[in-house]
Design an enzyme around this catalytic site. Structure first.
Site, PDB file in Angstrom:
ATOM      1  N   TYR A   1       0.847  -1.247  -0.048  1.00  0.00           N
ATOM      2  CA  TYR A   1       0.101  -0.041  -0.025  1.00  0.00           C
ATOM      3  C   TYR A   1       0.971   1.184   0.316  1.00  0.00           C
ATOM      4  O   TYR A   1       1.622   1.480   1.089  1.00  0.00           O
ATOM      5  CB  TYR A   1      -0.878   0.101   1.239  1.00  0.00           C
ATOM      6  CG  TYR A   1      -1.819  -1.004   1.529  1.00  0.00           C
ATOM      7  CD1 TYR A   1      -2.199  -1.858   0.295  1.00  0.00           C
ATOM      8  CD2 TYR A   1      -2.453  -1.425   2.454  1.00  0.00           C
ATOM      9  CE1 TYR A   1      -3.203  -3.010   0.271  1.00  0.00           C
ATOM     10  CE2 TYR A   1      -3.380  -2.610   2.669  1.00  0.00           C
ATOM     11  CZ  TYR A   1      -3.716  -3.298   1.619  1.00  0.00           C
ATOM     12  OH  TYR A   1      -4.587  -4.262   1.546  1.00  0.00           O
TER      13      TYR A   1
ATOM     14  N   PRO B   1     -15.761  -5.081   2.607  1.00  0.00           N
ATOM     15  CA  PRO B   1     -16.913  -5.503   3.018  1.00  0.00           C
ATOM     16  C   PRO B   1     -18.305  -4.565   2.555  1.00  0.00           C
ATOM     17  O   PRO B   1     -19.242  -4.920   2.462  1.00  0.00           O
ATOM     18  CB  PRO B   1     -16.848  -5.506   4.515  1.00  0.00           C
ATOM     19  CG  PRO B   1     -15.766  -4.668   4.784  1.00  0.00           C
ATOM     20  CD  PRO B   1     -14.884  -4.727   3.969  1.00  0.00           C
TER      21      PRO B   1
ATOM     22  N   GLY C   1     -18.071  -3.308  -0.733  1.00  0.00           N
ATOM     23  CA  GLY C   1     -17.715  -3.136  -2.120  1.00  0.00           C
ATOM     24  C   GLY C   1     -16.759  -1.949  -2.518  1.00  0.00           C
ATOM     25  O   GLY C   1     -17.557  -1.447  -3.717  1.00  0.00           O
TER      26      GLY C   1
END
Length: 327
Positions: A57, A203, A205
């Site tokens: 990241y 969770p 989307g």
């Protein structure tokens, strides 16, 4: 914040964690360090102590941010990071070789300014390295006290079972939501059978299930989601119908769309700890409210009827990345 045990032999953590990926510009918008640090502060105030990051990241910037945030309060956070995805020019690859396991861990420890990682995940399975070799090297880190628990991400049930024969796997992290129900094909049941905690990422989307995204124009020019099949053309329009269903059910229940979507994920088992990602306090607080939402059997039946496993349209990653899933 309520708590849950992460796996049969794992630690007790906040029932909902915090995915920190978006704090370093993954979705295109410029990162705001002050805002991100304030959100991390608020998370601890609320009892959300399960923080998730990864070396890729940024890359590296996210771990460095958390290293700063953890200064003086490392013992208050159950810290998870991941390794294995590596940059190869403009593309990415996967390296789960024993030598890389060690070097990646040492680098993450320095960036995170800590002497131990609570939960160390293999971010994706290296198909050129037997999982036994990768997990064996990760187990050595546990013996040395550099890692407390180990986890896997986006692995098949078969691979998880093989890994558990080498060392206890504390958690499996994979995408799971109302529009991504892939883990129900085997990994979820395997986790329950093997005493492994399950950590759903995305969770909501990738923000879509919140109802805040109305058109592709809501994404900035550099937003990674522009290249995601589910957010393109006709797929976007059809998937927007899914969001409208979420909003309607949430309104009837008297909760937000995000809270309904998260409560549904959490209802799937006490060993499940979702990690919705945000860098803004208002979304963090809204998400946290899901832990107090009670869904009745009738609620769950209605939700499951509205969201069959194949309801979303489009792959969840571009073609090149799909091959790294369910390894």
């Amino acid at each position: 914040m309520k708590t849950r045990q992460l796996g049969a032999k794992g630690p007790t953590v906040s029932a909902m964690g915090l995915g920190c990926m978006t704090m370093t510009a993954v979705y295109g918008a410029p990162s705001d360090k002050t805002e991100s640090l304030a959100t991390l502060d608020r998370a601890l105030e609320m009892g959300i102590n399960f923080w998730d990051t990864a070396d890729i990241y940024g890359p590296y910037e996210n771990e460095e941010l958390l290293g700063e945030a953890l200064t003086g309060r490392r013992d208050k956070v159950y810290l998870a990071t991941k390794f294995g995805i590596v940059r190869k020019g403009d593309a990415t690859g996967v390296d789960g070789s024993p030598a890389y396991v060690r070097s990646a861990c040492e680098a993450s420890l320095k960036r995170l300014k800590t002497d131990v990682i609570d939960l160390y995940y293999l971010h994706r399975v290296d198909r050129d390295t037997p999982i036994e070799e990768t997990v064996g090297a990760m187990a050595e880190l546990v013996k040395e006290g550099k890692v407390r628990h180990i986890g896997l991400s986006e692995t098949s049930a078969e691979t998880l079972e093989r890994a558990c024969k080498i060392h206890q796997i504390t958690a499996l992290q994979s995408e799971y939501s109302l529009w991504t129900r892939d883990p129900e094909s085997g990994p979820l049941a395997a986790c329950e059978r093997l005493g492994v905690g399950f950590v759903p990422y995305s969770p909501l989307g990738r923000g879509f299930l919140t109802g805040e995204i109305k058109t592709p124009d809501d994404f900035g020019a550099a937003d990674w989601r522009r290249s995601n099949p589910r957010f393109q053309g006709e797929n976007f329009a059809k998937n927007l119908e899914v969001v409208e269903k979420v909003k309607a059910l949430a309104q009837a229940k008297g909760v937000t769309a995000s809270q309904l979507a998260l409560a549904w994920v959490m209802s799937k088992g006490e060993h499940i700890v979702p990690i919705p990602g945000t860098r803004r306090i208002k979304y963090l607080e809204d998400n946290a409210g899901a832990a107090d939402v009670v869904l009745s059997a009738a609620d769950l039946a209605e939700i499951d009827a509205a969201f069959p496993a194949d309801i979303s349209v489009g792959d969840r990653y571009a073609t090149g990345m799909m091959g790294s899933l369910n390894g």
